[in-house]
Design an enzyme around this catalytic site. Structure first.
Site, PDB file in Angstrom:
ATOM      1  N   GLU A  57       0.745  -1.312   0.084  1.00 30.17           N
ATOM      2  CA  GLU A  57      -0.165   0.020  -0.007  1.00 30.17           C
ATOM      3  C   GLU A  57       0.713   1.197  -0.010  1.00 30.17           C
ATOM      4  O   GLU A  57       0.590   2.345  -0.523  1.00 30.17           O
ATOM      5  CB  GLU A  57      -0.815  -0.019   1.096  1.00 30.17           C
ATOM      6  CG  GLU A  57      -1.972  -1.004   0.995  1.00 30.17           C
ATOM      7  CD  GLU A  57      -1.577  -2.234   1.633  1.00 30.17           C
ATOM      8  OE1 GLU A  57      -2.767  -3.083   1.855  1.00 30.17           O
ATOM      9  OE2 GLU A  57      -0.572  -2.554   2.066  1.00 30.17           O
TER      10      GLU A  57
ATOM     11  N   PHE B 274     -12.416  -7.659  14.277  1.00 30.68           N
ATOM     12  CA  PHE B 274     -11.117  -8.155  13.730  1.00 30.68           C
ATOM     13  C   PHE B 274     -10.818  -6.930  12.658  1.00 30.68           C
ATOM     14  O   PHE B 274     -11.507  -6.289  11.938  1.00 30.68           O
ATOM     15  CB  PHE B 274     -11.406  -9.393  12.857  1.00 30.68           C
ATOM     16  CG  PHE B 274     -10.524  -9.639  12.074  1.00 30.68           C
ATOM     17  CD1 PHE B 274      -9.165 -10.070  12.487  1.00 30.68           C
ATOM     18  CD2 PHE B 274     -10.546  -9.719  10.645  1.00 30.68           C
ATOM     19  CE1 PHE B 274      -7.974 -10.596  11.717  1.00 30.68           C
ATOM     20  CE2 PHE B 274      -9.552 -10.013   9.801  1.00 30.68           C
ATOM     21  CZ  PHE B 274      -8.139 -10.340  10.593  1.00 30.68           C
ATOM     22  N   GLN B 275      -9.586  -6.461  12.703  1.00 31.43           N
ATOM     23  CA  GLN B 275      -8.766  -5.449  12.200  1.00 31.43           C
ATOM     24  C   GLN B 275      -9.728  -4.173  12.311  1.00 31.43           C
ATOM     25  O   GLN B 275      -9.335  -3.047  11.584  1.00 31.43           O
ATOM     26  CB  GLN B 275      -9.066  -5.583  10.773  1.00 31.43           C
ATOM     27  CG  GLN B 275      -7.752  -6.914  10.341  1.00 31.43           C
ATOM     28  CD  GLN B 275      -7.697  -7.138   8.908  1.00 31.43           C
ATOM     29  OE1 GLN B 275      -8.433  -6.730   7.960  1.00 31.43           O
ATOM     30  NE2 GLN B 275      -6.334  -7.259   8.475  1.00 31.43           N
TER      31      GLN B 275
ATOM     32  N   VAL C  91      15.707   9.079  -2.768  1.00 33.49           N
ATOM     33  CA  VAL C  91      16.257   9.945  -1.789  1.00 33.49           C
ATOM     34  C   VAL C  91      17.625   9.398  -1.442  1.00 33.49           C
ATOM     35  O   VAL C  91      17.796   8.241  -1.044  1.00 33.49           O
ATOM     36  CB  VAL C  91      15.189  10.075  -0.742  1.00 33.49           C
ATOM     37  CG1 VAL C  91      15.882  10.983   0.434  1.00 33.49           C
ATOM     38  CG2 VAL C  91      14.033  10.942  -1.176  1.00 33.49           C
TER      39      VAL C  91
ATOM     40  N   ILE D  57      23.491   9.204   4.926  1.00 34.40           N
ATOM     41  CA  ILE D  57      23.527   9.309   6.251  1.00 34.40           C
ATOM     42  C   ILE D  57      24.990   9.070   6.761  1.00 34.40           C
ATOM     43  O   ILE D  57      25.299   9.396   7.849  1.00 34.40           O
ATOM     44  CB  ILE D  57      22.659   7.965   6.710  1.00 34.40           C
ATOM     45  CG1 ILE D  57      21.193   8.312   6.252  1.00 34.40           C
ATOM     46  CG2 ILE D  57      22.336   7.964   8.394  1.00 34.40           C
ATOM     47  CD1 ILE D  57      20.370   9.599   6.364  1.00 34.40           C
TER      48      ILE D  57
ATOM     49  N   GLU E 224      26.462  12.114   6.905  1.00 38.09           N
ATOM     50  CA  GLU E 224      25.971  13.109   8.222  1.00 38.09           C
ATOM     51  C   GLU E 224      26.741  12.525   9.582  1.00 38.09           C
ATOM     52  O   GLU E 224      27.073  13.494  10.400  1.00 38.09           O
ATOM     53  CB  GLU E 224      24.456  12.874   8.098  1.00 38.09           C
ATOM     54  CG  GLU E 224      23.628  13.445   7.321  1.00 38.09           C
ATOM     55  CD  GLU E 224      22.041  13.318   7.687  1.00 38.09           C
ATOM     56  OE1 GLU E 224      21.617  12.317   8.379  1.00 38.09           O
ATOM     57  OE2 GLU E 224      21.357  13.963   7.039  1.00 38.09           O
TER      58      GLU E 224
END
Length: 598
Positions: A76, A138-139, A407, A494, A497
């Site tokens: 999703e 449920f859910q 990214v 990263i 950084e």
């Protein structure tokens, strides 16, 4: 005594009842009425994964499959990011869905990307049947609070009759506030028959902008005339104003700096274009802003302005959103209005400024920077440098190519090395949210929205691994996307950084994989490249492919030139530090802007 008037009145009531009955006889399932609303707003595809709490809408999608295409993604998050990219590339609202519970929570990454980059997205969220709500079914989740922060409109549908109305309202709000609308739909509502009233306000949708005030334009021109080192900083709000940007720069002798999201709105070979600012930047872009005494800030919400813009520089800001005026920097002249219109007014009203020494120095600075970058294009380093790769991308890129950039370090490479034409080519990345895993979903969206265009996705190996399962989606829908993976076995952005904050490098090394073989297992074409000599043939084959392609290129894990912390200025750095910096990044014949201004 017979009364003609009474008889007439009685007959009218009789016919009114007949007409009401006829209207009530025309019924439609509420789920279909909802999709009719989507269709009326020009929505022709929707992303998601079916589930029990969304199956009634799936049934409606089946009935409308000829006009509203269901795109089955494998996560999703991919659907939500794709919906955001649809909106960024087309200006039209993107649509995705998730089922109750886990399907809903998976949507957040894409929805926050849309929220922070200010584009309209509609998310449909499944819910358990109304008779099970508030029973800890449920859910079942209380979904409204979950989406409160990410949305401009967030409602749970309460009746079948209200479903099309709520959807219409959600789309209106998403457009108006340039954000995310969330509609939660209990599964038992979409199959109920309701009166077919043809609800939609799409035909009434209007877009307009406030007209800049003449006095504000005049005040801005006074500051421009007084400035010695003005810089024109332009964001994506000026998209479609290529001619005005270049004319404004030329008339008032201002070098141009773009935000990352504005990449491609002017040709990259524009002589006055210095590149970008901040960390995702170029040397000429950062240096121009470092010494400027006036920033003409148009159509941008650059979040790092307080770090990279001089605090004492004068500031002119143009934006269609009054809440943005003065947000990022102390503003001397605020102009509320459309960027294109405001720039045209500035061009038409002011007196031309002859080319200045400051402008000449910037033009030379840009020339040196381009020459330095291109000096690496023929290098045979193993693992490879990025420059030879981008030379091939630029060689095969069509005039209407779309570049979807993930990214990380790959974003730096893209904004520096893609030579875009400023015409039909398009560029997109995850801006303020900066979510990894943007490339593959964005490629799906770009190819669906522009089926005749050439689409590239540019991915780091970290971001690609997060979403690579949806190469299956590209294969399923026969989307000939060219997916390029820059594999350096590191979260390189990263890692840099951690270096800057003098930390131990930890957690940034990642296990490698043969992404080409993985792609082949999913039905795509896969290529692995380790040497420059392999590039040309592979890129020629990719250009002619009618199926998705994954090109896994093994690149060096070397930090890109850090234009945000350059050690080149003799006034701020010791000679030894400058020599160390030059040696590490192979800098030659590239003096600083300050040196060029002497």
């Amino acid at each position: 005594m017979h009364c003609p008037f009474s008889e007439c009145k009685s007959d009218n009531l009789h016919f009114r009842k007949i007409n009401i009955n006829k209207m009530e006889e025309k019924k439609i399932k509420s789920g279909l009425a909802m999709l009719n609303v989507l269709e009326s707003w020009g929505i022709d595809h929707i992303y998601g994964i079916p589930g029990g709490s969304f199956n009634s809408t799936m049934d409606a999608l089946y009935e409308k499959r000829g006009t509203v295409r269901y795109i089955q993604v494998r996560h999703e998050e991919v659907g939500a990011i794709a919906a955001s990219v649809d909106a960024k590339l087309t200006g039209k609202i993107g649509v995705c869905f998730g089922t109750a519970g886990p399907g809903a929570t998976h949507l957040f990454n894409g929805l926050y990307d849309a929220q922070l980059d200010h584009v309209p997205v509609l998310a449909l969220v499944g819910q358990v049947v109304t008779t099970s709500m508030n029973y800890d079914a449920f859910q079942e989740m209380n979904e409204n609070p979950m989406f409160a922060d990410v949305s401009v409109y967030n409602r749970t549908v309460m009746t079948p009759e209200s479903l099309p109305h709520v959807i219409d309202e959600a789309i209106r709000r998403a457009y108006e506030y340039k954000g995310v609308s969330v509609v939660t739909i209990p599964v038992d509502l979409a199959t109920v028959e309701i009166p077919d009233l043809g609800i939609s306000s799409a035909a009434n949708h209007k877009v307009g902008f406030p007209m800049p005030e003449e006095k504000d334009i005049e005040e801005a021109l006074k500051l421009i005339q007084q400035a010695e080192r003005p810089v024109l900083y332009v964001g994506q709000g000026a998209r479609g104003a290529k001619d005005e940007i270049i004319e404004l720069s030329e008339k008032y002798s201002m070098p141009i700096v773009l935000s990352v999201l504005a990449k491609g709105i002017i040709p990259d070979d524009t002589p006055a274009f210095m590149g970008t600012a901040g960390r995702l930047s170029t040397k000429p872009g950062n240096e121009a802003l470092e010494v400027t005494d006036l920033i003409v800030f148009i159509g941008s919400d650059f979040p790092f302005a307080r770090f990279f813009f001089p605090k004492n520089a004068k500031f002119i800001q143009v934006d269609i959103d009054s809440s943005k005026l003065g947000k990022r920097h102390k503003t001397d002249v605020a102009i509320l209005g459309d960027a294109k219109t405001a720039m045209r007014m500035m061009i038409d009203k002011g007196e031309k400024i002859p080319r200045t020494k400051f402008m000449e120095a910037n033009l030379k600075n840009r020339e040196n920077w381009i020459k330095w970058m291109r000096s690496f294009e023929e290098r045979d380093d193993v693992p490879m440098r990025p420059e030879p790769i981008f030379k091939e991308i630029n060689r095969i890129a069509a005039d209407d190519a779309i570049f979807v950039t993930d990214v990380g370090n790959v974003t730096i490479f893209a904004i520096r090395m893609l030579d875009m034409n400023g015409e039909k080519q398009k560029f997109t990345t995850s801006g303020l949210f900066a979510t990894m895993g943007y490339g593959v979903p964005g490629g799906i969206a770009a190819q669906l929205s522009y089926p005749e265009s050439q689409v590239f996705t540019l991915n780091g190996d970290g971001g690609f691994a997060m979403v690579m399962q949806d190469i299956i989606t590209q294969v399923k829908y026969k989307l000939p996307v060219i997916n390029i993976v820059f594999s350096n076995n590191s979260f390189g952005f990263i890692e840099a950084e951690q270096e800057d904050t003098k930390q131990t490098k930890y957690g940034v090394d990642i296990a490698g994989a043969d992404f080409a073989k993985i792609a082949e297992g999913m039905g795509a074409k896969g290529y692995t490249i380790t040497k420059r000599e392999q590039l040309r043939q592979v890129f020629d084959e990719a250009r002619n492919s009618n199926v998705p392609v994954v090109i896994d290129i093994k690149v060096e894990n070397k930090r890109p030139f850090p234009s945000e912390i350059m050690a080149l200025d003799e006034y701020t750095h010791e000679k030894e530090a400058i020599e160390t910096f030059k040696k590490r990044y192979e800098v030659s014949e590239m003096p600083t802007l300050k040196e060029l201004m002497k």
